[in-house]
Design an enzyme around this catalytic site. Structure first.
Site, PDB file in Angstrom:
ATOM      1  N   CYS A 150      -1.972   9.225   2.703  1.00 59.52           N
ATOM      2  CA  CYS A 150      -1.763   8.631   1.381  1.00 59.52           C
ATOM      3  C   CYS A 150      -2.855   9.096   0.435  1.00 59.52           C
ATOM      4  O   CYS A 150      -2.623   9.244  -0.763  1.00 59.52           O
ATOM      5  CB  CYS A 150      -1.753   7.123   1.471  1.00 59.52           C
ATOM      6  SG  CYS A 150      -3.192   6.456   2.294  1.00 59.52           S
ATOM      7  N   GLU A 166       0.882  -1.175   0.000  1.00 61.95           N
ATOM      8  CA  GLU A 166       0.000   0.000   0.000  1.00 61.95           C
ATOM      9  C   GLU A 166       0.910   1.211   0.000  1.00 61.95           C
ATOM     10  O   GLU A 166       1.560   1.508   1.003  1.00 61.95           O
ATOM     11  CB  GLU A 166      -0.896   0.001   1.227  1.00 61.95           C
ATOM     12  CG  GLU A 166      -1.775  -1.236   1.242  1.00 61.95           C
ATOM     13  CD  GLU A 166      -3.064  -1.046   1.981  1.00 61.95           C
ATOM     14  OE1 GLU A 166      -4.009  -1.757   1.654  1.00 61.95           O
ATOM     15  OE2 GLU A 166      -3.125  -0.207   2.897  1.00 61.95           O
TER      16      GLU A 166
END
Ligand code: NAD
Length: 454
Positions: free
Chosen positions: A261, A227
């Site tokens: 993110c 990720e």
């Protein structure tokens, strides 16, 4: 030794002894033994331990939030939001894990039965980022544990106190020794962990580190899930509500000082409302309270890693040299060491790094577009593919645009949002695989195909 610094005061909070090859080998050996018996523990008993962990987190969330704020500089209200979000994620896993594990009979006739059963992967290496340690950590270790894996958890060197608090609470909740073990240290300790014969690697962090990790384990044929970063776009159509889009996107860009993110990292606005949107956006940004992260109403705290301030200055300078207009911010704040002023740039384009490379800070570029087609092409002009959003009251138009976008999550009239019920997944340099949702539970299992003839 690992010195934990408070990014607001720049003073040490604690010094911790780091792991080394020998301690990591020992931790791996116990994780391997512990996993065998843990996988035999009935699912309901494993569930009870996770429920107990949830209870302990809930009882201690104020002090856990304070520790998080002290070590990463996140405003206290946002640390508390993270802890509350963690509880919601645990609830999702508690409610949904049992059914994922159930064997499936997929065929039966008079003499043949076909069945799928699920087995844990084994020992999981969980290497984590600092920006949302409770979120990105728990996306992995809660379902991994529920599915019968053991976990070697390497928190970020910037969020180690939180990592150790998680280990302590899981132990208090009754997790047997060796089933979840934290490792202390920087990237080199993560690299040593990967030299052990782990059965799966679940990593959250930057593309640069993710690439190194994928390369280092490539020949071993073990599960690798990554990720990674993002350069998440949003498009504001000319029929959007300007004020509410500006408020939503300013929050999406600046929450946690842009260190998410899925922060909004670039905005495209239809030319018909460009000036009005930019004006409204700058006004919202100027209203954000910057200061001591422990103060209740602080919205923007310090940048977690001081060395990142130079990178943020570089990105702003790179844009202004190429013709961008600096509307607010653009530099570290004088008299407030560690802080970067929320920064808004207009007249930007894709020759500027601020529109192509992850900023991971309170910086945003706003670009003018003339049509939906141009907006789609700009949004897809990226190596990344984590999230993207569109603002318009027209649901058909939104659907048409979002179907063309190459990213793991798409948003209509919202942004910077994660739901435990939906898969969290990146494309391109944003990663491989999914956490959350039932996909993020299954990923900690390997199916076994049973062919049973009478
Ligand atoms: P990072 O890549 O610097 O570090 C992440 C982790 O990897 C840390 O624990 C670090 O110690 C470890 N590490 C570093 N080098 C290693 C190596 N060679 N081998 C093994 N481990 C190593 O990232 P960061 O600064 O902690 O986090 C910020 C990045 O994470 C941003 O790019 C952000 O977008 C991304 N992120 C992504 C998600 C997501 O869900 N997609 C969530 C949070 C953060």
């Amino acid at each position: 030794m690992l010195e934990i610094l408070n990014p607001f005061t720049n003073k040490p909070i604690k010094s911790l002894a780091t792991d080394n090859l020998e301690s990591i080998q020992k931790k791996f050996a116990s994780a391997k033994i512990a996993q065998k018996s843990w996988s035999q523990v009935p699912f309901q008993n494993r569930l009870e331990i996770i429920k107990k962990f949830r209870e302990i987190v809930s009882l201690n969330k104020e002090s856990l939030a304070l520790t998080l704020t002290e070590e990463v500089g996140k405003p206290l209200s946002q640390s508390l939001n993270e802890l509350n979000g963690l509880l919601t994620r645990i609830d999702f896993f508690i409610e949904n894990s049992g059914k994922v594990l159930e064997p499936r009979q997929v065929f039966q006739d008079s003499n043949m039965t076909e069945q799928i059963q699920f087995e844990p992967l084994g020992v999981i290496a969980n290497i984590s980022a600092w920006n949302y340690p409770y979120f990105v950590g728990s996306n992995v270790f809660i379902p991994a544990l529920l599915m019968g894996n053991s976990v070697l958890y390497k928190p970020s060197e910037y969020a180690t106190l939180t990592g150790l608090a998680i280990e302590k609470m899981l132990t208090e909740a009754g997790l047997p020794n060796g089933v979840f073990t934290a490792l202390v240290g920087r990237g080199a300790i993560g690299a040593l962990l990967l030299e052990q014969k782990v059965n799966g690697v679940f990593f959250t962090g930057s593309y640069a580190t993710g690439k190194k990790i994928a390369e280092s384990v490539a020949g071993r044929m073990i599960k690798v899930q990554l990720e990674l970063g993002g350069k998440d776009p949003a498009y504001v159509c000319e029929d959007a509500n300007i004020q509410s889009a500006a408020e939503s996107l300013a929050d999406g860009a600046m929450y946690n000082a842009g260190q998410s993110c899925c922060s909004v990292e670039r905005i495209y606005v239809h030319e018909k409302i460009y000036d009005a949107f930019v004006e409204a956006f700058v006004k919202v940004v100027k209203g954000f309270k910057i200061g001591d992260p422990k103060e209740k109403d602080t919205y923007i705290g310090p940048i977690t890693r001081r060395e990142h301030l130079a990178f943020l200055t570089h990105q702003t300078d790179n844009a202004t040299k190429k013709g961008a207009k600096l509307l607010v911010g653009g530099h570290p704040i004088q008299g407030k060491p560690g802080f970067f002023e929320p920064t808004v740039l207009s007249n930007v384009n894709h020759t500027m790094e601020v529109m192509t490379e992850e900023s991971f800070g309170p910086i945003i570029g706003i670009q003018k577009v003339t049509s939906d087609t141009e907006a789609i092409s700009m949004m897809n002009d990226t190596k990344y593919g984590l999230t993207a959003g569109v603002y318009t009251p027209d649901s058909e138009r939104a659907q048409k645009i979002l179907k063309e976008i190459n990213s793991g999550s798409v948003y209509w009239n919202c942004c910077d949002r994660v739901s435990p019920r939906l898969p969290w997944t990146g494309r391109g340099h944003s990663g491989i695989g999914s956490t959350l949702s039932t996909f993020g539970i299954e990923t900690f299992l390997q199916p076994k195909a049973w062919h049973l003839r009478k």
